[in-house]
Design an enzyme around this catalytic site. Structure first.
Site, PDB file in Angstrom:
ATOM      1  N   ASP A  22      42.790  31.740  32.361  1.00  0.00           N
ATOM      2  CA  ASP A  22      42.801  31.544  33.821  1.00  0.00           C
ATOM      3  C   ASP A  22      42.187  30.187  34.119  1.00  0.00           C
ATOM      4  O   ASP A  22      41.050  29.903  33.737  1.00  0.00           O
ATOM      5  CB  ASP A  22      42.010  32.664  34.507  1.00  0.00           C
ATOM      6  CG  ASP A  22      42.188  32.646  36.020  1.00  0.00           C
ATOM      7  OD1 ASP A  22      42.508  33.708  36.591  1.00  0.00           O
ATOM      8  OD2 ASP A  22      41.995  31.583  36.638  1.00  0.00           O
ATOM      9  N   ASP A 130      48.400  30.085  37.668  1.00  0.00           N
ATOM     10  CA  ASP A 130      47.297  29.587  36.825  1.00  0.00           C
ATOM     11  C   ASP A 130      46.762  30.619  35.852  1.00  0.00           C
ATOM     12  O   ASP A 130      45.646  30.486  35.352  1.00  0.00           O
ATOM     13  CB  ASP A 130      46.166  29.032  37.712  1.00  0.00           C
ATOM     14  CG  ASP A 130      45.151  30.082  38.120  1.00  0.00           C
ATOM     15  OD1 ASP A 130      45.556  31.242  38.341  1.00  0.00           O
ATOM     16  OD2 ASP A 130      43.964  29.753  38.200  1.00  0.00           O
ATOM     17  N   GLU A 131      47.571  31.618  35.531  1.00  0.00           N
ATOM     18  CA  GLU A 131      47.031  32.734  34.759  1.00  0.00           C
ATOM     19  C   GLU A 131      48.093  33.270  33.800  1.00  0.00           C
ATOM     20  O   GLU A 131      49.251  33.426  34.178  1.00  0.00           O
ATOM     21  CB  GLU A 131      46.656  33.814  35.781  1.00  0.00           C
ATOM     22  CG  GLU A 131      45.848  34.931  35.300  1.00  0.00           C
ATOM     23  CD  GLU A 131      45.730  36.003  36.398  1.00  0.00           C
ATOM     24  OE1 GLU A 131      45.467  37.142  36.036  1.00  0.00           O
ATOM     25  OE2 GLU A 131      45.927  35.693  37.586  1.00  0.00           O
TER      26      GLU A 131
HETATM   27  N1  DCP Z   1      44.943  30.753  45.807  1.00  0.00           N
HETATM   28  C1  DCP Z   1      45.286  30.712  47.140  1.00  0.00           C
HETATM   29  N2  DCP Z   1      44.756  31.641  48.018  1.00  0.00           N
HETATM   30  C2  DCP Z   1      43.883  32.564  47.581  1.00  0.00           C
HETATM   31  C3  DCP Z   1      43.541  32.634  46.216  1.00  0.00           C
HETATM   32  C4  DCP Z   1      44.090  31.690  45.338  1.00  0.00           C
HETATM   33  O1  DCP Z   1      46.069  29.862  47.550  1.00  0.00           O
HETATM   34  N3  DCP Z   1      43.372  33.452  48.442  1.00  0.00           N
HETATM   35  C5  DCP Z   1      45.491  29.719  44.891  1.00  0.00           C
HETATM   36  C6  DCP Z   1      44.502  28.616  44.733  1.00  0.00           C
HETATM   37  C7  DCP Z   1      43.925  28.792  43.382  1.00  0.00           C
HETATM   38  C8  DCP Z   1      45.052  29.449  42.620  1.00  0.00           C
HETATM   39  O2  DCP Z   1      45.737  30.225  43.592  1.00  0.00           O
HETATM   40  O3  DCP Z   1      43.526  27.555  42.790  1.00  0.00           O
HETATM   41  C9  DCP Z   1      44.594  30.315  41.475  1.00  0.00           C
HETATM   42  O4  DCP Z   1      43.846  31.431  41.942  1.00  0.00           O
HETATM   43  P1  DCP Z   1      42.537  31.929  41.253  1.00  0.00           P
HETATM   44  O5  DCP Z   1      42.197  33.227  41.858  1.00  0.00           O
HETATM   45  O6  DCP Z   1      42.667  31.863  39.778  1.00  0.00           O
HETATM   46  O7  DCP Z   1      41.422  30.915  41.763  1.00  0.00           O
HETATM   47  P2  DCP Z   1      40.994  29.539  41.166  1.00  0.00           P
HETATM   48  O8  DCP Z   1      41.772  29.141  39.970  1.00  0.00           O
HETATM   49  O9  DCP Z   1      41.023  28.547  42.279  1.00  0.00           O
HETATM   50  O10 DCP Z   1      39.484  29.779  40.813  1.00  0.00           O
HETATM   51  P3  DCP Z   1      38.862  30.502  39.521  1.00  0.00           P
HETATM   52  O11 DCP Z   1      38.135  29.432  38.794  1.00  0.00           O
HETATM   53  O12 DCP Z   1      37.954  31.519  40.098  1.00  0.00           O
HETATM   54  O13 DCP Z   1      39.998  31.080  38.740  1.00  0.00           O
HETATM   55 MG    MG Z   2      42.024  30.491  38.342  1.00  0.00          MG
END
Ligand code: DCP
Ligand code: MG
Length: 420
Positions: A22, A130-131
């Protein structure tokens, strides 16, 4: 698991090496890749946000920005109260760089990451931008799993320039918790023997499949951690939450035998349904199975899928899963045959009490050209013990071995009338 049912040399499902990758604050990391001066600085990416505006919502925030209380789904106006715009306060370090979402760019970056994952594993399940999960059982070994995971992280960082967190565990749900455990830049390895100890203190809300509502309900039952959930009475959980309750119980115990399966064409199509209580009347079991056979065959026809294997799943109390399958000499689309084979395979369970029954067609192909003539079917068909619903006949070598298992505990409780 029924002892002695596994073929000699076949790995137990718990020996699988599953990675969950992730990316860290993914959209913000992409912005930093494009604009290196943002590295080390708080970054907020806004959806529906335009430069200089106060509208929109936070898609993600870098970890530095999170320290100030900025989080996903928050209004940009709230985020701006907590972390004003750097552009307006160039000398103030307690400010952030705000950028609008640029999904096309993030998808390009994600494609580069996914290409590396596919290079490093035969089986990759992409879950979101991203996962992804990887099954690397065939590429590595528990003794070197940490080094392998580090290599995955390093290749992503070196070749794409964005940070990832990786969790390694014998199954998907534990690997996911592991990747989240030490974010950002995390690398958490949970070998088979450590799964129960690793999960025990985890907040019940972080168990795969527990949403905020269910977490509240579980807490009301005095269940705060995955350990509490694992120790709870599965019958009580089933009474409270239906089949889902037992599935959560299994997850909390670190049992999750879902294969890592690429998205795309399914490897099998199946339907199952649970009875209200143990059903002793074979005619009723059969009637239900035939309805499921029709539903599965109809779905296959609709998807232009031909199948070469027809199987049934019979769950007998308390949670023993029995699967039987029969292979045909060639791919067919024959609804009557699905009924006929299902009925024959079920005959073995006459006189048994049944909690759940399912029908599956597998070994799918999607061209209409190669339909075999049925003539040789009866001769060539052999009974084979299939695996549990989710690991029946599939393409990957791991799953092929798994398919040799004949009978085992139900790996995941499922809502009635859904896929198995
Ligand atoms: N995303 C979004 N709205 C949300 C949650 C996520 O647009 N409510 C988008 C932005 C994030 C991406 O999806 O960058 C990936 O989601 P993640 O939950 O994996 O969050 P992040 O990668 O940003 O943070 P983490 O480091 O916690 O994985
Ligand atoms: Mg993420």
């Amino acid at each position: 698991m029924v002892e002695g049912e596994r073929l000699p040399g076949a790995p137990t499902p718990e020996e699988r090496v599953v990675l969950h990758v992730d990316m860290d604050c993914f959209y913000a990391s992409c912005e930093r890749k494009r604009e290196p001066r943002l590295r080390g600085e708080p970054v907020v990416v806004g959806m529906g946000y335009e430069a200089g505006e106060t509208t929109g919502a936070v898609a993600t925030a870098s970890y530095k920005a999170r320290d100030f209380g900025v989080e996903s789904a928050q209004a940009i106006s709230t985020a701006l109260e907590r972390l004003p715009r750097r552009a307006e306060h160039p000398e103030d370090p307690e400010t952030a760089h705000y950028r609008p979402v640029d999904l096309d760019y993030y998808e390009d970056v994600a494609a580069d990451v996914k290409a590396i994952l596919h290079d490093l594993a035969d089986t990759v399940r992409e879950v979101s931008v991203d996962e992804a999960y990887m099954d690397v059982t065939d590429r590595t070994d528990w003794s070197v799993a940490e080094g392998f995971a580090r290599h995955v992280k390093q290749r992503i960082e070196r070749e794409v320039g964005v940070p990832a967190s990786v969790g390694v565990a014998p199954n998907m749900s534990t690997a996911k918790i592991a990747s989240d455990y030490d974010k950002p830049d995390g690398l958490v390895v949970v070998p088979p023997d450590d799964v129960a100890g690793f999960l025990a203190p985890i907040d019940v809300a972080d168990v795969h499949g527990v949403g905020p509502v269910r977490a509240r309900e579980l807490r009301e039952m005095g269940i705060e951690t995955a350990g509490d959930l694992a120790d709870a009475d599965p019958y009580e959980l089933t009474a409270a939450f239906g089949e889902r309750g037992r599935e959560l119980h299994e997850r909390a115990r670190g049992r999750d035998e879902r294969p890592v399966e690429p998205k795309g064409d399914p490897k099998s199509l199946s339907r199952e349904s649970a009875f209200d209580g143990p059903e002793d009347d074979h005619d009723r079991v059969l009637e239900q199975a035939l309805a499921l056979a029709d539903a599965v065959a109809e779905r296959a026809t609709r998807k232009d899928a031909l199948y070469r294997t027809i199987g049934v799943k019979v769950v007998t109390p308390p949670f023993d899963v029995n699967t039987r399958a029969r292979s045909l000499p060639g791919p067919v689309d024959e609804p009557d045959l699905v009924r006929e084979v299902a009925e024959e395979l079920l005959a073995e369970f006459e006189g048994e009490s049944v909690r759940k029954v399912g029908v599956r067609v597998s070994n799918l192909s999607f061209t209409a050209d190669e339909q075999a003539k049925l003539g040789g079917f009866k001769d060539a068909a052999t009974d084979e013990g299939g695996a549990d619903g989710d690991t029946d006949v599939r393409d990957s070598p791991t799953a092929d071995r798994a398919s040799e298992r004949a009978s085992e505990r139900d790996p995941e409780g499922q809502a009635s009338l859904r896929d198995f």
